[in-house]
Design a protein around this motif. Structure first.
Motif, mmCIF file in Angstrom:
data_model
loop_
_atom_site.group_PDB
_atom_site.id
_atom_site.type_symbol
_atom_site.label_atom_id
_atom_site.label_comp_id
_atom_site.label_asym_id
_atom_site.label_seq_id
_atom_site.Cartn_x
_atom_site.Cartn_y
_atom_site.Cartn_z
ATOM 1 N N ALA A 25 0.169 -52.007 -18.457
ATOM 2 C CA ALA A 25 -0.883 -50.987 -18.506
ATOM 3 C C ALA A 25 -2.251 -51.616 -18.721
ATOM 4 N N ALA A 26 -2.329 -52.606 -19.621
ATOM 5 C CA ALA A 26 -3.600 -53.284 -19.875
ATOM 6 C C ALA A 26 -4.069 -54.059 -18.650
ATOM 7 N N THR A 27 -3.134 -54.633 -17.902
ATOM 8 C CA THR A 27 -3.490 -55.360 -16.677
ATOM 9 C C THR A 27 -4.086 -54.418 -15.637
ATOM 10 N N ILE A 28 -3.462 -53.249 -15.474
ATOM 11 C CA ILE A 28 -3.989 -52.264 -14.523
ATOM 12 C C ILE A 28 -5.359 -51.777 -14.976
ATOM 13 N N LEU A 29 -5.575 -51.702 -16.284
ATOM 14 C CA LEU A 29 -6.879 -51.304 -16.814
ATOM 15 C C LEU A 29 -7.969 -52.272 -16.358
ATOM 16 N N LEU B 184 -12.780 -65.473 -14.037
ATOM 17 C CA LEU B 184 -12.447 -65.560 -15.454
ATOM 18 C C LEU B 184 -11.278 -64.637 -15.810
ATOM 19 N N SER B 185 -11.298 -63.415 -15.284
ATOM 20 C CA SER B 185 -10.229 -62.463 -15.579
ATOM 21 C C SER B 185 -8.902 -62.915 -14.983
ATOM 22 N N ALA B 186 -8.935 -63.453 -13.755
ATOM 23 C CA ALA B 186 -7.702 -63.906 -13.118
ATOM 24 C C ALA B 186 -7.043 -65.031 -13.911
ATOM 25 N N VAL B 187 -7.850 -65.970 -14.353
ATOM 26 C CA VAL B 187 -7.312 -67.082 -15.152
ATOM 27 C C VAL B 187 -6.750 -66.558 -16.476
ATOM 28 N N GLY C 176 -3.533 -64.475 -15.938
ATOM 29 C CA GLY C 176 -2.462 -65.383 -15.586
ATOM 30 C C GLY C 176 -1.876 -66.094 -16.793
ATOM 31 N N ALA C 177 -2.760 -66.539 -17.680
ATOM 32 C CA ALA C 177 -2.305 -67.213 -18.901
ATOM 33 C C ALA C 177 -1.540 -66.251 -19.805
ATOM 34 N N CYS C 178 -2.007 -64.989 -19.885
ATOM 35 C CA CYS C 178 -1.319 -64.001 -20.723
ATOM 36 C C CYS C 178 0.088 -63.729 -20.231
ATOM 37 N N PHE D 119 1.937 -65.649 -18.335
ATOM 38 C CA PHE D 119 2.733 -66.867 -18.497
ATOM 39 C C PHE D 119 3.285 -66.961 -19.914
ATOM 40 N N ALA D 120 2.482 -66.502 -20.895
ATOM 41 C CA ALA D 120 2.897 -66.594 -22.295
ATOM 42 C C ALA D 120 4.008 -65.612 -22.650
ATOM 43 N N VAL D 121 4.043 -64.440 -21.972
ATOM 44 C CA VAL D 121 5.028 -63.418 -22.351
ATOM 45 C C VAL D 121 6.281 -63.460 -21.493
ATOM 46 N N LEU D 122 6.214 -64.112 -20.350
ATOM 47 C CA LEU D 122 7.381 -64.149 -19.462
ATOM 48 C C LEU D 122 8.271 -65.352 -19.752
#
Length: 419
Positions: free
Chosen positions: A372-376, A406-409, A412-414, A416-419
């Protein structure tokens, strides 16, 4: 850059103090009560942006063009009363439909009804200090008001562990800030430059931007409104707590950048001058936004053990929702650019797109807060994209692509951390 940082401090102080009070309320209660308070503050912000934003966007014209003060004096006479009556009426509706379960809760949140009126009374004096570039003074006044609000509201919250604390914090902060700005602005001796009347009347711009602000409010809060239906107040409370940590730095930066851009482009005429001036402010703001994202992520790590297990979902979404800082900075500034380039009424298109996204975000939040936050974040970029297309040759496209990178990077890092 120094003035930009001072402006940021002036805008971030009330948001940080509000976030502290909300997090304290979260620690003492549960997501359900945080959700109830969020519903009340949603009503407050809806009224505040409607009566305040049009006048705020036009305040430079009010101060510099003939006839502006007459319009502002009428505004200060009627709007505080209108705001109070509207907000109390909406609170009575909440009592009637059971959101506020009893009259004790109603009177606990009643102080919020005074806050938009205080903001309306102080707007002229805030604009006077902004017009004379007294950003450092504004930051100091805001700090004093925030400390007064924290002292009163935070003290009541600790003693009563009820909704009365955050309600008083909001009202006292707005009231004290308006009073301090009045006290300093009446002693202001710096000259304010005069300008020729714009193509559109001041009232026309105020009406256009008030309408835009209300639509933008729906855009920014649509997911929370829909969330009440899709997921209930508990999920809304969780989302609110995560937003309080993740969005506070970015929202403050967006508001301060809009103020800086508004003043910076006031005397610029050609599309190139407007574009170059706004690019300069926006690039600096995006770098500050990156710092704010790091601060939000560190705060979520620190707060997770302090708030307890029930708030882990809220804190885990903070790194994701913090990424909205980048398009948020552009979105607020874009509204200023639309007004300056004579396209104020075109500002309505972006919020309509945002409202449609809001339903999707609320539905997704019922089963995955990270998604949901990503779609936001994607929604905010879509809104900025539409606004920039309307701005035309004055649009600062380099800042758009910088923010997108900046947002894409970050996202992507977020993931990567949760998956």
């Amino acid at each position: 850059m120094l003035n930009q940082i001072k402006s940021l401090i002036e805008r971030i102080i009330p948001r940080v103090s509000s976030a502290l009070v909300i997090l304290t309320l979260a620690a003492f209660t549960n997501p359900h009560y945080v959700g109830i308070y969020n519903v009340v503050t949603l009503l407050y912000t809806a009224i505040q942006v409607t009566i305040d934003s049009g006048a705020r966007f036009a305040v430079m014209r009010v101060l510099t063009e003939p006839g502006g003060m007459r319009i502002m004096n009428r505004y200060r006479t009627f709007m505080p009363v209108v705001a109070f009556v509207l907000l109390v009426g909406l609170m009575l509706v909440l009592r009637w439909n059971g959101t506020l379960e009893n009259w004790y809760e109603f009177f606990q949140v009643l102080p919020v009804a005074f806050a938009p009126g205080f903001g309306a009374l102080g707007l002229l004096y805030v604009g006077t200090l902004q017009a004379t570039s007294q950003w450092g003074l504004l930051a100091r006044l805001q700090l004093r008001a925030a400390l007064a609000g924290l002292l009163v509201g935070g003290g009541v919250l600790v003693l009563t562990r009820s909704l009365l604390g955050p309600s008083l914090q909001l009202a006292v902060t707005e009231g004290v800030f308006a009073l301090l700005c009045w006290w300093r602005a009446r002693r202001n001796t710096l000259p304010i430059p005069h300008a020729e009347p714009g193509e559109q009347s001041i009232l026309s711009d105020m009406g256009a931007m008030s309408g835009y602000a209300l639509m933008a409010w729906f855009q920014g809060q649509a997911e929370r409104l829909f969330m009440t239906f899709f997921a209930g107040t508990a999920v809304l409370g969780t989302y609110t707590a995560g937003s309080a940590v993740g969005r506070a730095p970015g929202d403050a930066l967006a508001a301060s950048t809009a103020n800086m851009v508004r003043v910076g482009i006031a005397d610029k005429e050609s599309p190139q001058e407007i574009r170059e001036t706004s690019e300069r402010y926006l690039f600096g703001a995006l770098l500050l936004a990156a710092v704010g994202v790091v601060v939000a992520q560190v705060a979520s790590i620190v707060l997770t053990p302090l708030l307890g297990e029930k708030w882990i979902p809220a804190m885990s979404m903070v790194p994701f929702i913090a990424m909205v800082s980048f398009p948020g900075v552009l979105s607020w500034a874009a509204s200023v650019l639309l007004v300056r380039t004579g396209a104020a009424w075109k500002t309505f298109v972006g919020p309509v797109i945002g409202i449609v996204f809001g339903a999707l975000i609320a539905w997704v939040a019922s089963f995955d807060l990270h998604l949901a936050a990503t779609i936001l974040v994607l929604r905010e970029f879509a809104v900025v994209l539409v606004a920039y297309l309307f701005i035309g040759r004055s649009a600062p496209w380099r800042s758009f692509w910088f923010a997108a990178g900046l947002s894409a990077v970050g996202l992507g890092a977020c993931w990567f951390a949760v998956l």
